[in-house]
Design a protein around this motif. Structure first.
Motif, PDB file in Angstrom:
ATOM      1  N   LYS A  56       0.829  -1.192   0.000  1.00 33.22           N
ATOM      2  CA  LYS A  56       0.000   0.000   0.000  1.00 33.22           C
ATOM      3  C   LYS A  56       0.867   1.247   0.000  1.00 33.22           C
ATOM      4  CE  LYS A  56      -3.997  -2.059   2.283  1.00 33.22           C
ATOM      5  NZ  LYS A  56      -4.869  -2.055   3.466  1.00 33.22           N
ATOM      6  N   ASP A  57       0.592   2.104  -0.949  1.00 40.39           N
ATOM      7  CA  ASP A  57       1.286   3.388  -1.030  1.00 40.39           C
ATOM      8  C   ASP A  57       0.200   4.447  -1.202  1.00 40.39           C
ATOM      9  OD1 ASP A  57       3.352   5.224  -1.126  1.00 40.39           O
ATOM     10  OD2 ASP A  57       3.612   5.034  -3.295  1.00 40.39           O
ATOM     11  N   SER A  58      -0.161   5.075  -0.109  1.00 37.14           N
ATOM     12  CA  SER A  58      -1.323   5.962  -0.091  1.00 37.14           C
ATOM     13  C   SER A  58      -0.952   7.394  -0.461  1.00 37.14           C
ATOM     14  CB  SER A  58      -1.941   5.958   1.307  1.00 37.14           C
ATOM     15  OG  SER A  58      -1.043   6.561   2.231  1.00 37.14           O
ATOM     16  N   PHE A  59      -1.979   8.237  -0.637  1.00 34.72           N
ATOM     17  CA  PHE A  59      -1.751   9.672  -0.866  1.00 34.72           C
ATOM     18  C   PHE A  59      -1.003  10.282   0.312  1.00 34.72           C
ATOM     19  CE2 PHE A  59      -5.401   9.197  -3.856  1.00 34.72           C
ATOM     20  CZ  PHE A  59      -4.735   9.650  -4.987  1.00 34.72           C
ATOM     21  N   ARG A  60      -1.293   9.776   1.509  1.00 34.05           N
ATOM     22  CA  ARG A  60      -0.597  10.278   2.697  1.00 34.05           C
ATOM     23  C   ARG A  60       0.897   9.985   2.605  1.00 34.05           C
ATOM     24  NH1 ARG A  60       0.660   7.659   7.544  1.00 34.05           N
ATOM     25  NH2 ARG A  60       1.179   9.076   9.263  1.00 34.05           N
ATOM     26  N   HIS A  61       1.239   8.773   2.200  1.00 36.55           N
ATOM     27  CA  HIS A  61       2.648   8.420   2.049  1.00 36.55           C
ATOM     28  C   HIS A  61       3.328   9.327   1.016  1.00 36.55           C
ATOM     29  CE1 HIS A  61       1.357   4.242   3.546  1.00 36.55           C
ATOM     30  NE2 HIS A  61       2.121   4.768   4.478  1.00 36.55           N
ATOM     31  N   LYS A  62       2.621   9.577  -0.087  1.00 39.03           N
ATOM     32  CA  LYS A  62       3.199  10.432  -1.140  1.00 39.03           C
ATOM     33  C   LYS A  62       3.397  11.851  -0.632  1.00 39.03           C
ATOM     34  CE  LYS A  62       1.299   7.471  -4.703  1.00 39.03           C
ATOM     35  NZ  LYS A  62       0.182   7.179  -5.593  1.00 39.03           N
ATOM     36  N   GLY A  63       2.459  12.329   0.180  1.00 44.50           N
ATOM     37  CA  GLY A  63       2.597  13.652   0.774  1.00 44.50           C
ATOM     38  C   GLY A  63       3.780  13.728   1.719  1.00 44.50           C
ATOM     39  N   LEU A  64       3.986  12.666   2.505  1.00 45.40           N
ATOM     40  CA  LEU A  64       5.122  12.618   3.421  1.00 45.40           C
ATOM     41  C   LEU A  64       6.443  12.576   2.643  1.00 45.40           C
ATOM     42  CD1 LEU A  64       3.724  10.122   6.074  1.00 45.40           C
ATOM     43  CD2 LEU A  64       4.183  12.560   6.424  1.00 45.40           C
ATOM     44  N   ARG A  65       6.447  11.879   1.505  1.00 45.64           N
ATOM     45  CA  ARG A  65       7.658  11.843   0.671  1.00 45.64           C
ATOM     46  C   ARG A  65       7.961  13.225   0.098  1.00 45.64           C
ATOM     47  NH1 ARG A  65       5.841   6.842  -0.935  1.00 45.64           N
ATOM     48  NH2 ARG A  65       5.147   7.400  -3.029  1.00 45.64           N
ATOM     49  N   ASN A  66       6.916  13.927  -0.326  1.00 47.72           N
ATOM     50  CA  ASN A  66       7.127  15.283  -0.843  1.00 47.72           C
ATOM     51  C   ASN A  66       7.734  16.186   0.230  1.00 47.72           C
ATOM     52  OD1 ASN A  66       6.148  14.681  -3.383  1.00 47.72           O
ATOM     53  ND2 ASN A  66       4.052  15.295  -2.912  1.00 47.72           N
TER      54      ASN A  66
END
Length: 214
Positions: free
Chosen positions: A4-14
């Motif tokens: 699972k790679d959620s929008f939250r994870h992508k936001g944290l990566r940004n």
């Protein structure tokens, strides 16, 4: 295993990418790769909520996943171009390997810990990261696959392994943490058959580079 790679994870990566930019990581290919690789999937579940902090975490077998800044800095110092042959000494969690593959290199990676080798190679394949992975002694490198455009060592070496030097192309670069208890991240450029240039970058802390296979 479902990843699972959620929008939250992508936001944290940004957010992590922005943090790395403030720490003088300027190579946009490195930053883009860090922004794409789901680091939380390379950690034990108990650390998942902290995956995008700029910290190292244990991954088992007495090893750690390097902090994102260290991964980014080593990747930046390599100055890789898409299509280059890169040898990684110490697959570990597989996170550094994933970043380099995202940057478009032909990755060859060697790991001495059979437990980590099996776990990381399985995960990388599940995530679609294509590289060539070997169980072996990092001090020996991969002579049969040499020469390499670049070599990255992800463990602290008490000395420069001679066999790795001979596996760098002329004009190629090796990035290696040098030292016993305290290490200095060092970039070595091969100028010709017998001449090498050494550049000390900054102090760092890595698990020790050991001989043999376990």
């Amino acid at each position: 295993m479902q990843q699972k790679d959620s929008f939250r994870h992508k936001g944290l990566r940004n957010r992590l990418v922005q943090e790395l930019m403030q720490k003088r990581i300027v190579d946009r290919h490195v930053l883009e790769a860090i922004g794409k690789v789901p680091r939380h999937l390379f950690l034990e579940s108990s650390f998942i909520n902290f995956a995008y902090q700029d910290k190292a975490f244990p991954i088992g077998a007495g090893q750690t996943i390097s902090q994102p800044y260290t991964v980014a800095l080593q990747s930046q110092l390599l100055e890789v171009e898409p299509g280059e042959k890169v040898l990684e000494v110490g697959t570990g969690s597989g996170y550094q390997a994933a970043v380099l593959i995202e940057m478009g290199v032909k990755l060859f990676s060697i790991e001495r810990q059979s437990e980590l080798y099996q776990r990381s190679t399985r995960l990388l394949r599940e995530l679609g990261y294509q590289g060539r992975f070997f169980l072996g002694d990092g001090y020996e490198g991969l002579e049969a696959q040499a020469p390499f455009d670049k070599i990255i060592v992800t463990a602290g070496a008490p000395f420069i392994p001679r066999k790795l030097l001979t596996q760098i192309k002329i004009g190629g670069i090796m990035v290696i943490p040098l030292g016993d208890k305290k290490q200095v991240l060092t970039r070595i450029t091969r100028l010709d058959d017998d001449e090498f240039e050494q550049e000390q970058i900054e102090e760092c802390a890595f698990v020790p580079m050991l001989n043999g296979i376990v």
